[in-house]
Design a protein around this motif. Structure first.
Motif, PDB file in Angstrom:
ATOM      1  N   ASN A   1       6.396  -4.674  -5.222  1.00  0.00           N
ATOM      2  CA  ASN A   1       5.293  -5.100  -6.077  1.00  0.00           C
ATOM      3  C   ASN A   1       4.282  -5.942  -5.296  1.00  0.00           C
ATOM      4  O   ASN A   1       3.067  -5.802  -5.478  1.00  0.00           O
ATOM      5  CB  ASN A   1       5.841  -5.889  -7.263  1.00  0.00           C
ATOM      6  CG  ASN A   1       4.759  -6.245  -8.270  1.00  0.00           C
ATOM      7  OD1 ASN A   1       4.150  -5.361  -8.861  1.00  0.00           O
ATOM      8  ND2 ASN A   1       4.519  -7.540  -8.454  1.00  0.00           N
ATOM      9  N   TYR A   2       4.794  -6.800  -4.410  1.00  0.00           N
ATOM     10  CA  TYR A   2       3.925  -7.638  -3.584  1.00  0.00           C
ATOM     11  C   TYR A   2       3.017  -6.773  -2.702  1.00  0.00           C
ATOM     12  O   TYR A   2       1.797  -6.990  -2.632  1.00  0.00           O
ATOM     13  CB  TYR A   2       4.788  -8.561  -2.728  1.00  0.00           C
ATOM     14  CG  TYR A   2       4.022  -9.431  -1.759  1.00  0.00           C
ATOM     15  CD1 TYR A   2       3.480 -10.653  -2.162  1.00  0.00           C
ATOM     16  CD2 TYR A   2       3.862  -9.031  -0.436  1.00  0.00           C
ATOM     17  CE1 TYR A   2       2.779 -11.448  -1.260  1.00  0.00           C
ATOM     18  CE2 TYR A   2       3.160  -9.819   0.466  1.00  0.00           C
ATOM     19  CZ  TYR A   2       2.629 -11.022   0.055  1.00  0.00           C
ATOM     20  OH  TYR A   2       1.930 -11.804   0.947  1.00  0.00           O
ATOM     21  N   PHE A   3       3.605  -5.781  -2.033  1.00  0.00           N
ATOM     22  CA  PHE A   3       2.827  -4.905  -1.162  1.00  0.00           C
ATOM     23  C   PHE A   3       1.863  -4.029  -1.962  1.00  0.00           C
ATOM     24  O   PHE A   3       0.741  -3.761  -1.526  1.00  0.00           O
ATOM     25  CB  PHE A   3       3.754  -4.024  -0.323  1.00  0.00           C
ATOM     26  CG  PHE A   3       4.515  -4.775   0.726  1.00  0.00           C
ATOM     27  CD1 PHE A   3       3.888  -5.713   1.527  1.00  0.00           C
ATOM     28  CD2 PHE A   3       5.869  -4.547   0.917  1.00  0.00           C
ATOM     29  CE1 PHE A   3       4.586  -6.412   2.500  1.00  0.00           C
ATOM     30  CE2 PHE A   3       6.576  -5.234   1.878  1.00  0.00           C
ATOM     31  CZ  PHE A   3       5.936  -6.178   2.682  1.00  0.00           C
ATOM     32  N   THR A   4       2.301  -3.573  -3.134  1.00  0.00           N
ATOM     33  CA  THR A   4       1.437  -2.726  -3.969  1.00  0.00           C
ATOM     34  C   THR A   4       0.199  -3.488  -4.409  1.00  0.00           C
ATOM     35  O   THR A   4      -0.919  -2.951  -4.394  1.00  0.00           O
ATOM     36  CB  THR A   4       2.215  -2.228  -5.198  1.00  0.00           C
ATOM     37  OG1 THR A   4       3.300  -1.405  -4.777  1.00  0.00           O
ATOM     38  CG2 THR A   4       1.326  -1.411  -6.116  1.00  0.00           C
ATOM     39  N   GLU A   5       0.370  -4.742  -4.805  1.00  0.00           N
ATOM     40  CA  GLU A   5      -0.771  -5.546  -5.244  1.00  0.00           C
ATOM     41  C   GLU A   5      -1.752  -5.822  -4.113  1.00  0.00           C
ATOM     42  O   GLU A   5      -2.921  -6.141  -4.370  1.00  0.00           O
ATOM     43  CB  GLU A   5      -0.268  -6.873  -5.820  1.00  0.00           C
ATOM     44  CG  GLU A   5       0.448  -6.728  -7.163  1.00  0.00           C
ATOM     45  CD  GLU A   5       0.986  -8.054  -7.669  1.00  0.00           C
ATOM     46  OE1 GLU A   5       1.022  -9.024  -6.864  1.00  0.00           O
ATOM     47  OE2 GLU A   5       1.367  -8.123  -8.847  1.00  0.00           O
ATOM     48  N   ARG A   6      -1.292  -5.675  -2.881  1.00  0.00           N
ATOM     49  CA  ARG A   6      -2.163  -5.931  -1.728  1.00  0.00           C
ATOM     50  C   ARG A   6      -2.650  -4.638  -1.084  1.00  0.00           C
ATOM     51  O   ARG A   6      -3.109  -4.646   0.063  1.00  0.00           O
ATOM     52  CB  ARG A   6      -1.417  -6.815  -0.725  1.00  0.00           C
ATOM     53  CG  ARG A   6      -1.485  -8.278  -1.132  1.00  0.00           C
ATOM     54  CD  ARG A   6      -0.298  -9.073  -0.647  1.00  0.00           C
ATOM     55  NE  ARG A   6      -0.378 -10.448  -1.164  1.00  0.00           N
ATOM     56  CZ  ARG A   6      -0.049 -10.789  -2.406  1.00  0.00           C
ATOM     57  NH1 ARG A   6       0.367  -9.876  -3.268  1.00  0.00           N
ATOM     58  NH2 ARG A   6      -0.147 -12.039  -2.811  1.00  0.00           N
ATOM     59  N   GLY A   7      -2.541  -3.540  -1.807  1.00  0.00           N
ATOM     60  CA  GLY A   7      -3.178  -2.302  -1.366  1.00  0.00           C
ATOM     61  C   GLY A   7      -2.323  -1.371  -0.540  1.00  0.00           C
ATOM     62  O   GLY A   7      -2.832  -0.353  -0.054  1.00  0.00           O
ATOM     63  N   ILE A   8      -1.042  -1.698  -0.340  1.00  0.00           N
ATOM     64  CA  ILE A   8      -0.174  -0.763   0.372  1.00  0.00           C
ATOM     65  C   ILE A   8       0.087   0.436  -0.533  1.00  0.00           C
ATOM     66  O   ILE A   8       0.455   0.284  -1.693  1.00  0.00           O
ATOM     67  CB  ILE A   8       1.153  -1.424   0.773  1.00  0.00           C
ATOM     68  CG1 ILE A   8       0.890  -2.672   1.611  1.00  0.00           C
ATOM     69  CG2 ILE A   8       2.034  -0.438   1.528  1.00  0.00           C
ATOM     70  CD1 ILE A   8       0.198  -2.408   2.911  1.00  0.00           C
TER      71      ILE A   8
ATOM     72  N   ASN B   1      -5.071   4.324  -6.567  1.00  0.00           N
ATOM     73  CA  ASN B   1      -6.510   4.279  -6.841  1.00  0.00           C
ATOM     74  C   ASN B   1      -7.098   5.647  -7.192  1.00  0.00           C
ATOM     75  O   ASN B   1      -8.279   5.913  -6.938  1.00  0.00           O
ATOM     76  CB  ASN B   1      -7.274   3.689  -5.638  1.00  0.00           C
ATOM     77  CG  ASN B   1      -6.871   2.269  -5.334  1.00  0.00           C
ATOM     78  OD1 ASN B   1      -6.593   1.470  -6.228  1.00  0.00           O
ATOM     79  ND2 ASN B   1      -6.820   1.926  -4.048  1.00  0.00           N
TER      80      ASN B   1
END
Length: 202
Positions: free
Chosen positions: A52-59, A180
Motif C-alpha cells: 500500500n505504501y509503494f502504491t500510494e507513491r506511484g509504484i 492510472n
C-alpha cells in the motif's frame, strides 16, 4: 516356548520404541508448523502495508504483483538447497510465502478495479478470479502430494518451481500496467480513427 516369548517381548519392545520415536517426531514438528504459520502471517501483514505504501507513491501494480509471483520459485529453490540445513533455514522461507500472499491479497482487488472500471462487473470478476485462486491452490496441494508419495519431496518442489515460471512469463509479457488507467478508456474513434464508422458500415 521361553525363546518364543522372549522374541515376542523383544519385538513388542521394538514396536513400542518405534511408536515412541514417531510420537516424539510428531510433537517436535508442532513448534515448526506453528512458527511457519506465525512467520508467514506476520510477513503478510508487513507486505500488505509495504504494498500500500509503494502504491500510494506511484509504484505500478504490475511491478508489485510480479514481485509476489517471483517469491514462489525462489522459495522452492531455497527449500531444495536448504533441505539438510536445519529447521531454522526452512522456517525462514516462510518470509517469501508471506510476501507473496500479502502482495496478492492487496493488489488483486486493485487490478480488478482498474480493469473493470465503469463496466459494473467488478464483483463478477473478483468472484471468478478468487475461484481460480482457490482451484489453483487445491490442485497444487493435490498434485503435489501425489508427486511426494511417488517421487519424493524434492521432485515435487522442482515441479512447483518449473510450473511457477509459466505465470511469471505470461504476466510479464501480456499483462499491461493498469495503474492510472481508470476513466481513460479510449473511444472507438481514438483507437480506429475518425472514419472507423465508415469501415464498419462498409
Amino acid at each position: 516356548n521361553n525363546n518364543n516369548n522372549n522374541n515376542n517381548n523383544n519385538n513388542g519392545g521394538d514396536d513400542n520404541a518405534d511408536n515412541m520415536e514417531e510420537a516424539g517426531a510428531s510433537r517436535s514438528a508442532i513448534p515448526l508448523i506453528g512458527g511457519a504459520i506465525l512467520l508467514a502471517q506476520a510477513t503478510m501483514t508487513l507486505a500488505t502495508w509495504l504494498g500500500n505504501y509503494f502504491t500510494e507513491r506511484g509504484i505500478g501494480r504490475k511491478v508489485l504483483f510480479m514481485a509476489g509471483l517471483v517469491t514462489l520459485p525462489i522459495r522452492c529453490a531455497l527449500i531444495i538447497y536448504w533441505k539438510d540445513a536445519g529447521n531454522a533455514f526452512l522456517l525462514s522461507t516462510q518470509i517469501l510465502d508471506g510476501l507473496g500472499g500479502g502482495f496478492f491479497g492487496l493488489l488483486h482487488p486493485y487490478l480488478v478495479a482498474d480493469i473493470t472500471f465503469g463496466s459494473g462487473r467488478f464483483n463478477l470478476i473478483m468472484g471468478l478470479t478468487a475461484s481460480c485462486f482457490g482451484l489453483g491452490g487445491t490442485m497444487s496441494n493435490f498434485l503435489g502430494q501425489m508427486v511426494v508419495e511417488k517421487m519424493g519431496h524434492i521432485a515435487s518442489l522442482t515441479g512447483s518451481l518449473a510450473i511457477s515460471i509459466i505465470p511469471i512469463a505470461v504476466f510479464a509479457i501480456f499483462m499491461p500496467e493498469t495503474m492510472n488507467t481508470r476513466g481513460n478508456k479510449k473511444t472507438d474513434d481514438e483507437v480506429l480513427g475518425p472514419n472507423s464508422g465508415d469501415y464498419v458500415l462498409a
